[in-house]
Design a protein around this motif. Structure first.
Motif, PDB file in Angstrom:
ATOM      1  N   THR A  86      34.642  39.909 -52.372  1.00 19.21           N
ATOM      2  CA  THR A  86      33.323  39.458 -52.833  1.00 19.21           C
ATOM      3  C   THR A  86      32.363  39.327 -51.653  1.00 19.21           C
ATOM      4  OG1 THR A  86      34.348  38.231 -54.656  1.00 19.21           O
ATOM      5  CG2 THR A  86      32.092  37.640 -54.069  1.00 19.21           C
ATOM      6  N   ALA A  87      32.849  38.765 -50.532  1.00 22.94           N
ATOM      7  CA  ALA A  87      32.012  38.620 -49.334  1.00 22.94           C
ATOM      8  C   ALA A  87      31.599  39.981 -48.797  1.00 22.94           C
ATOM      9  CB  ALA A  87      32.767  37.832 -48.265  1.00 22.94           C
ATOM     10  N   VAL A  88      32.508  40.958 -48.833  1.00 25.68           N
ATOM     11  CA  VAL A  88      32.195  42.323 -48.378  1.00 25.68           C
ATOM     12  C   VAL A  88      31.074  42.916 -49.233  1.00 25.68           C
ATOM     13  CG1 VAL A  88      33.063  44.695 -48.241  1.00 25.68           C
ATOM     14  CG2 VAL A  88      34.449  42.802 -47.366  1.00 25.68           C
ATOM     15  N   LYS A  89      31.185  42.784 -50.550  1.00 21.83           N
ATOM     16  CA  LYS A  89      30.154  43.336 -51.446  1.00 21.83           C
ATOM     17  C   LYS A  89      28.814  42.628 -51.242  1.00 21.83           C
ATOM     18  CE  LYS A  89      32.655  42.913 -55.233  1.00 21.83           C
ATOM     19  NZ  LYS A  89      32.985  42.959 -56.680  1.00 21.83           N
ATOM     20  N   MET A  90      28.877  41.310 -51.007  1.00 18.56           N
ATOM     21  CA  MET A  90      27.643  40.547 -50.796  1.00 18.56           C
ATOM     22  C   MET A  90      26.978  40.881 -49.461  1.00 18.56           C
ATOM     23  SD  MET A  90      26.624  38.377 -53.200  1.00 18.56           S
ATOM     24  CE  MET A  90      25.962  36.859 -52.512  1.00 18.56           C
ATOM     25  N   PRO A 191      30.108  50.353 -41.158  1.00 19.76           N
ATOM     26  CA  PRO A 191      31.431  49.706 -41.130  1.00 19.76           C
ATOM     27  C   PRO A 191      32.114  49.807 -39.773  1.00 19.76           C
ATOM     28  CG  PRO A 191      31.488  51.712 -42.468  1.00 19.76           C
ATOM     29  CD  PRO A 191      30.060  51.429 -42.163  1.00 19.76           C
ATOM     30  N   ILE A 192      31.856  50.915 -39.055  1.00 20.27           N
ATOM     31  CA  ILE A 192      32.463  51.061 -37.719  1.00 20.27           C
ATOM     32  C   ILE A 192      31.918  49.982 -36.782  1.00 20.27           C
ATOM     33  CG2 ILE A 192      32.589  52.528 -35.661  1.00 20.27           C
ATOM     34  CD1 ILE A 192      32.666  54.950 -37.581  1.00 20.27           C
ATOM     35  N   SER A 193      30.584  49.757 -36.823  1.00 22.34           N
ATOM     36  CA  SER A 193      29.979  48.748 -35.947  1.00 22.34           C
ATOM     37  C   SER A 193      30.488  47.348 -36.292  1.00 22.34           C
ATOM     38  CB  SER A 193      28.452  48.797 -36.049  1.00 22.34           C
ATOM     39  OG  SER A 193      28.012  48.365 -37.322  1.00 22.34           O
ATOM     40  N   ILE A 194      30.681  47.088 -37.582  1.00 21.13           N
ATOM     41  CA  ILE A 194      31.209  45.778 -38.000  1.00 21.13           C
ATOM     42  C   ILE A 194      32.646  45.615 -37.521  1.00 21.13           C
ATOM     43  CG2 ILE A 194      31.870  44.377 -40.008  1.00 21.13           C
ATOM     44  CD1 ILE A 194      29.434  45.681 -41.444  1.00 21.13           C
ATOM     45  N   LEU A 195      33.444  46.683 -37.660  1.00 21.43           N
ATOM     46  CA  LEU A 195      34.846  46.638 -37.229  1.00 21.43           C
ATOM     47  C   LEU A 195      34.956  46.431 -35.719  1.00 21.43           C
ATOM     48  CD1 LEU A 195      37.799  46.900 -38.121  1.00 21.43           C
ATOM     49  CD2 LEU A 195      37.621  49.374 -37.732  1.00 21.43           C
ATOM     50  N   ILE A 246      28.357  48.896 -32.311  1.00 19.45           N
ATOM     51  CA  ILE A 246      29.053  47.611 -32.263  1.00 19.45           C
ATOM     52  C   ILE A 246      28.119  46.501 -32.736  1.00 19.45           C
ATOM     53  CG2 ILE A 246      28.503  47.464 -29.780  1.00 19.45           C
ATOM     54  CD1 ILE A 246      31.001  45.663 -29.497  1.00 19.45           C
ATOM     55  N   ALA A 247      28.545  45.763 -33.746  1.00 19.62           N
ATOM     56  CA  ALA A 247      27.767  44.639 -34.274  1.00 19.62           C
ATOM     57  C   ALA A 247      28.175  43.386 -33.511  1.00 19.62           C
ATOM     58  CB  ALA A 247      28.010  44.489 -35.767  1.00 19.62           C
TER      59      ALA A 247
END
Length: 399
Positions: A86-90, A191-195, A246-247
């Motif tokens: 749910t957090a991912v979708k939000m 998603p790569i930057s978040i990872l 990178i985030a």
């Protein structure tokens, strides 16, 4: 030097006064600090030193780092596992839905070309962690909505939301400047930057845990070490982002989470320290955000600009409901989540003027819309969160 010291004294003393005064009449204190910034900033009485205004972006980033560290120290890993999907979708659905809704609304209502409207869409779309995080931490402390992990959903979602907004803002700005932009590659970059941000935060958090266990360090010193390390992580992320997405701000939040999980007792004490640091950082952040605002710009977009923002918020609300499909939240709790995703401030203040500086034809309109979004959504959203939270969130363990 004396004028700089005078400016800091004015910001602190009047910031506290305005915040208290607005709270006393039932209006969120952040509006008081924003109004103060507009009054004493360069577009008002010009009481803030130019030296402070020159470093204002860096000071606002430091304040944002403090609030994300607080967010990390406020997240329980077990709660995060429970609400993970749910957090991912939000973290991306509401942002993307609002960004494109504002894009098309600005194209048809304000007459902006689509690419410039896209730049505007993702300047406006980002939610403000600086407004949201303190309120969510307050609900966590009072165990309101924690049985379903609702504050945790908002904390994590809002923090990643900004990464999505800034990435898509950069994509549209690059397209305007004639760069070859591959949407698929850019979409994968998010998603790569978040990872990579998570990995960097995990590494920093573990390194700090090792340091704190190895050496006898006072909690006040630990607080300063964590803050300094988090600022270095953000700077390293800015440098490396030219080569690897990178985030870093996500990594900052993860750093706090790791320390809390590995050293729970120390983590809680450090959380209290950061709560105290935030008292000063909050004043600095919102007064300087207000000081960057030129109210005269609002008259350029007027009611049509407000209509675009309202359409964007309506679309974001639909995005929130879409992201929460399949969750165990009831309608009242979903309404709270919609309210929590209204406020905008930090990202709009940080990037609102970039298109104008980059020579975008609609740069002045984009800046005016960013100003209007801050002044309208920050106080309205903060008030809406307070009201819906108190009424709609259940206290965990209460009969």
């Amino acid at each position: 030097m004396e004028y700089v010291a005078f400016s800091v004294a004015v910001i602190i003393l009047l910031g506290l006064l305005f915040s208290r005064a607005f709270n006393r009449i039932g209006i969120p204190g952040i509006l008081g600090m924003l109004v103060l910034g507009m009054l004493i900033g360069p577009h008002g009485l010009n009481l803030i030193s130019k030296s402070i205004m020159d470093v204002s972006p860096d000071l606002r980033v430091i304040a944002l780092i403090i609030i994300l560290l607080r967010a990390g120290f406020g997240i329980n890993l077990e709660s995060l596992r429970k609400v993970g999907m749910t957090a991912v979708k939000m973290s991306f659905i509401p942002d993307v839905v609002e960004g494109f809704a504002v894009m098309f609304a600005a194209h048809y209502i304000l007459g902006l070309p689509l690419i410039e409207a896209g730049i505007l869409g993702f300047v406006i779309a980002a939610v403000s962690p600086a407004v949201i995080v303190p309120q969510m931490l307050s609900f966590i402390e009072r165990r309101m909505g924690t049985a379903k992990g609702i504050p945790t959903i908002i904390l994590t979602g809002a923090s990643v939301d900004d990464v999505v907004s800034i990435t898509l803002f950069s994509v549209f700005l690059g397209m305007y400047q004639g760069q070859q932009v591959n949407f698929l590659v850019e979409a994968l970059g998010v998603p790569i930057s978040i990872l990579t941000g998570i990995v960097a935060g995990l590494a920093l958090g573990l390194a700090l845990v090792y340091l704190f266990r190895k050496f006898e360090i006072r909690n006040t010193e630990k607080t300063l070490i964590i803050l300094g390390a988090a600022i270095l992580l953000k700077n390293a992320g800015d440098i490396l982002s030219a080569h690897v997405p990178i985030a870093a701000l996500v990594g900052v939040m993860v750093t706090g989470l790791v320390i809390l999980e590995r050293m729970p007792e120390t983590g809680l004490k450090l959380s209290e320290k950061f709560n105290k640091v935030w008292i000063f950082a909050e004043i600095l952040l919102f007064v300087l955000v207000g000081a960057a605002v030129d109210v005269k710009l609002i008259f350029q977009v007027g009611l049509l600009g407000l209509a675009v923002i309202l359409l964007g918020l309506a679309a974001r609300s639909m995005g929130v409901l879409l992201a929460l499909r399949g969750s165990n939240l009831n309608l009242r709790e979903k309404v709270f989540c919609i309210a929590a995703y209204i406020p905008k401030a930090t990202v709009q203040a940080a990037v609102g003027a970039i298109p104008l500086a980059a020579g975008v034809a609609a740069g002045q309109t984009i800046l005016a819309m960013a100003v209007l979004a801050i002044l309208f959504t920050a106080p309205v959203g903060s008030l809406a969160v307070r009201i819906t939270g108190e009424r709609f969130l259940e206290v965990e363990g209460a009969p």
